[in-house]
Design an enzyme around this catalytic site. Structure first.
Site, PDB file in Angstrom:
ATOM      1  N   ASP A  96       3.093   7.750  -2.951  1.00 38.25           N
ATOM      2  CA  ASP A  96       3.403   7.413  -1.622  1.00 38.25           C
ATOM      3  C   ASP A  96       2.624   6.202  -1.363  1.00 38.25           C
ATOM      4  O   ASP A  96       2.797   5.406  -0.261  1.00 38.25           O
ATOM      5  CB  ASP A  96       2.934   8.444  -0.552  1.00 38.25           C
ATOM      6  CG  ASP A  96       1.291   8.471  -0.572  1.00 38.25           C
ATOM      7  OD1 ASP A  96       0.543   8.135  -1.117  1.00 38.25           O
ATOM      8  OD2 ASP A  96       0.802   9.022   0.748  1.00 38.25           O
ATOM      9  N   SER A  97       2.275   5.622  -2.573  1.00 41.26           N
ATOM     10  CA  SER A  97       1.801   4.098  -2.435  1.00 41.26           C
ATOM     11  C   SER A  97       3.160   3.357  -2.353  1.00 41.26           C
ATOM     12  O   SER A  97       3.009   2.117  -2.111  1.00 41.26           O
ATOM     13  CB  SER A  97       1.066   3.922  -3.811  1.00 41.26           C
ATOM     14  OG  SER A  97       1.668   4.492  -4.937  1.00 41.26           O
ATOM     15  N   ASP A 135       4.834  12.500  -4.873  1.00 44.06           N
ATOM     16  CA  ASP A 135       3.893  12.644  -4.043  1.00 44.06           C
ATOM     17  C   ASP A 135       4.285  13.033  -2.396  1.00 44.06           C
ATOM     18  O   ASP A 135       5.281  12.528  -2.048  1.00 44.06           O
ATOM     19  CB  ASP A 135       3.073  11.305  -3.787  1.00 44.06           C
ATOM     20  CG  ASP A 135       1.658  11.277  -3.580  1.00 44.06           C
ATOM     21  OD1 ASP A 135       0.904  12.490  -3.497  1.00 44.06           O
ATOM     22  OD2 ASP A 135       1.258  10.071  -3.582  1.00 44.06           O
ATOM     23  N   LYS A 155       2.553  16.386  -6.078  1.00 45.71           N
ATOM     24  CA  LYS A 155       1.052  16.111  -5.774  1.00 45.71           C
ATOM     25  C   LYS A 155       0.918  16.014  -4.272  1.00 45.71           C
ATOM     26  O   LYS A 155       1.573  15.597  -3.394  1.00 45.71           O
ATOM     27  CB  LYS A 155       0.703  14.487  -6.191  1.00 45.71           C
ATOM     28  CG  LYS A 155      -0.776  14.350  -5.864  1.00 45.71           C
ATOM     29  CD  LYS A 155      -1.245  13.110  -6.741  1.00 45.71           C
ATOM     30  CE  LYS A 155      -0.847  11.829  -5.944  1.00 45.71           C
ATOM     31  NZ  LYS A 155      -1.573  11.750  -4.327  1.00 45.71           N
ATOM     32  N   GLU A 171      -2.293  15.217  -1.514  1.00 44.85           N
ATOM     33  CA  GLU A 171      -3.526  15.082  -1.235  1.00 44.85           C
ATOM     34  C   GLU A 171      -4.385  16.204  -0.558  1.00 44.85           C
ATOM     35  O   GLU A 171      -3.996  16.632   0.334  1.00 44.85           O
ATOM     36  CB  GLU A 171      -3.425  13.767  -0.026  1.00 44.85           C
ATOM     37  CG  GLU A 171      -2.986  12.566  -0.730  1.00 44.85           C
ATOM     38  CD  GLU A 171      -3.397  11.163  -0.016  1.00 44.85           C
ATOM     39  OE1 GLU A 171      -3.982  11.536   1.025  1.00 44.85           O
ATOM     40  OE2 GLU A 171      -2.722  10.205  -0.326  1.00 44.85           O
ATOM     41  N   GLU A 225      -9.908  10.299  -7.140  1.00 45.17           N
ATOM     42  CA  GLU A 225      -9.907   8.812  -6.632  1.00 45.17           C
ATOM     43  C   GLU A 225     -10.892   8.465  -6.089  1.00 45.17           C
ATOM     44  O   GLU A 225     -11.763   8.997  -5.131  1.00 45.17           O
ATOM     45  CB  GLU A 225      -8.596   8.856  -5.546  1.00 45.17           C
ATOM     46  CG  GLU A 225      -8.609   7.293  -5.327  1.00 45.17           C
ATOM     47  CD  GLU A 225      -7.199   7.027  -4.631  1.00 45.17           C
ATOM     48  OE1 GLU A 225      -6.346   7.757  -4.670  1.00 45.17           O
ATOM     49  OE2 GLU A 225      -6.884   6.066  -4.051  1.00 45.17           O
TER      50      GLU A 225
HETATM   51  O1  KIV Z   1       0.194   7.365  -4.132  1.00 41.26           O
HETATM   52  C1  KIV Z   1      -0.333   6.853  -5.135  1.00 41.26           C
HETATM   53  O2  KIV Z   1      -0.053   5.832  -5.849  1.00 41.26           O
HETATM   54  C2  KIV Z   1      -1.419   7.883  -5.516  1.00 41.26           C
HETATM   55  C3  KIV Z   1      -2.461   7.484  -6.817  1.00 41.26           C
HETATM   56  C4  KIV Z   1      -3.045   6.286  -6.545  1.00 41.26           C
HETATM   57  C5  KIV Z   1      -3.008   8.732  -7.395  1.00 41.26           C
HETATM   58  O3  KIV Z   1      -1.894   8.932  -4.974  1.00 41.26           O
END
Ligand code: KIV
Length: 270
Positions: free
Chosen positions: A42-43, A81, A111, A113, A180
């Protein structure tokens, strides 16, 4: 084709590599380099979509980017994510949102959080056949609660909580754990304690694998976190190419005859 089982077998034997990707072209490049896991993080919110944080990212945006990454990759495990508030609010909505990533977008896993609130969700999704990568330490979706993107697990109580949540998520069925921005000695103990692979970002060299945001690696980010490393200067290469294109158009040097064609009989249009 990398599987969750391959990763588990590799833990402690050979480092696992993971990078973020948000489009098919980048996914293909990363995949061809032999990276094990493509994280459609989600980055993407701050790196590709122009948001100030990851909070506005939607399920539709992650789904669309995940589909592009899945189309661009052959060998890497593709992990989608789950964006802010897409899991944990309501069980059937959580399952539908996570399921879309596998069913519609072609992801291999999701993934989350993680925290105390994601143990049951991890168990439920795993039971249903949706592999879950957990994520502890700095969880950027909690930025407003944390008061910034600060280092986590720096007191004994906080470090113990990370360890206990790592165990709980392993027991709930998570196949891997991202750690992280936590102290290297805490990450090392978590890695020793659990059997699933740990993948660190700002968590020292003793994790089973490492992950970075692709824009930080390539030198495309305007601002990178202190634990990231720039391995190239793609921003400079892109700037040079774009400036060269503009200058060529401005100077009448592009396009040339080689880039054009003349159609006979079309010189005298009324
Ligand atoms: O969203 C993302 O890129 C992440 C990584 C930094 C692990 O969660």
């Amino acid at each position: 084709m990398t599987t969750t089982r391959d990763l588990r077998e590799r833990a402690g034997e050979e480092p696992i590599t993971m990078l973020t990707a948000y489009d098919a072209t980048t996914a293909r490049l990363i995949d061809d380099c032999g990276i094990d896991i493509l994280l459609v993080g989600d980055s993407m919110g701050t790196e590709a979509l122009g948001y100030d944080s990851t909070l506005p990212v939607t399920v539709e945006e992650v789904e669309s980017r995940t589909a592009a990454v899945a189309r661009g990759s052959d060998d890497a495990l593709v992990v989608a994510d789950m964006p802010f508030l897409s899991v944990g609010v309501d069980e059937s909505e959580t399952i539908r949102n996570a399921g879309r990533m596998l069913k519609e977008a072609g992801a291999d896993a999701v993934k989350l959080e993680s925290g105390p609130h994601t143990v049951d969700v991890t168990e439920r999704l795993t039971q249903l056949g949706i592999p879950v990568m957990a994520h502890l330490g700095l969880t950027p979706q909690h930025v407003n609660q944390l008061g910034g993107y600060t280092r986590q697990g720096t007191t004994e109580a906080a470090a113990e909580e990370i360890l206990s949540l790592a165990r709980a998520h392993e027991e709930a069925g998570a196949f891997a754990l991202v750690l992280e921005h936590v102290p290297a000695n805490v990450a090392a103990q978590v890695t020793d304690d659990i059997d699933i692979p740990t993948i660190g970002i700002g968590a020292g060299g003793d994790c089973d694998g490492q992950v970075l945001v692709i824009d930080d690696v390539l030198g495309l980010s305007e601002e990178a976190p202190p634990f990231a490393e720039q391995f190239g200067d793609v921003r400079a290469a892109m700037t040079d190419a774009i400036e060269a294109y503009k200058a060529a158009v401005d100077d009448g040097e592009f396009p040339t005859a080689d880039h054009s064609h003349i159609e006979a009989g079309l010189d005298d249009l009324s």
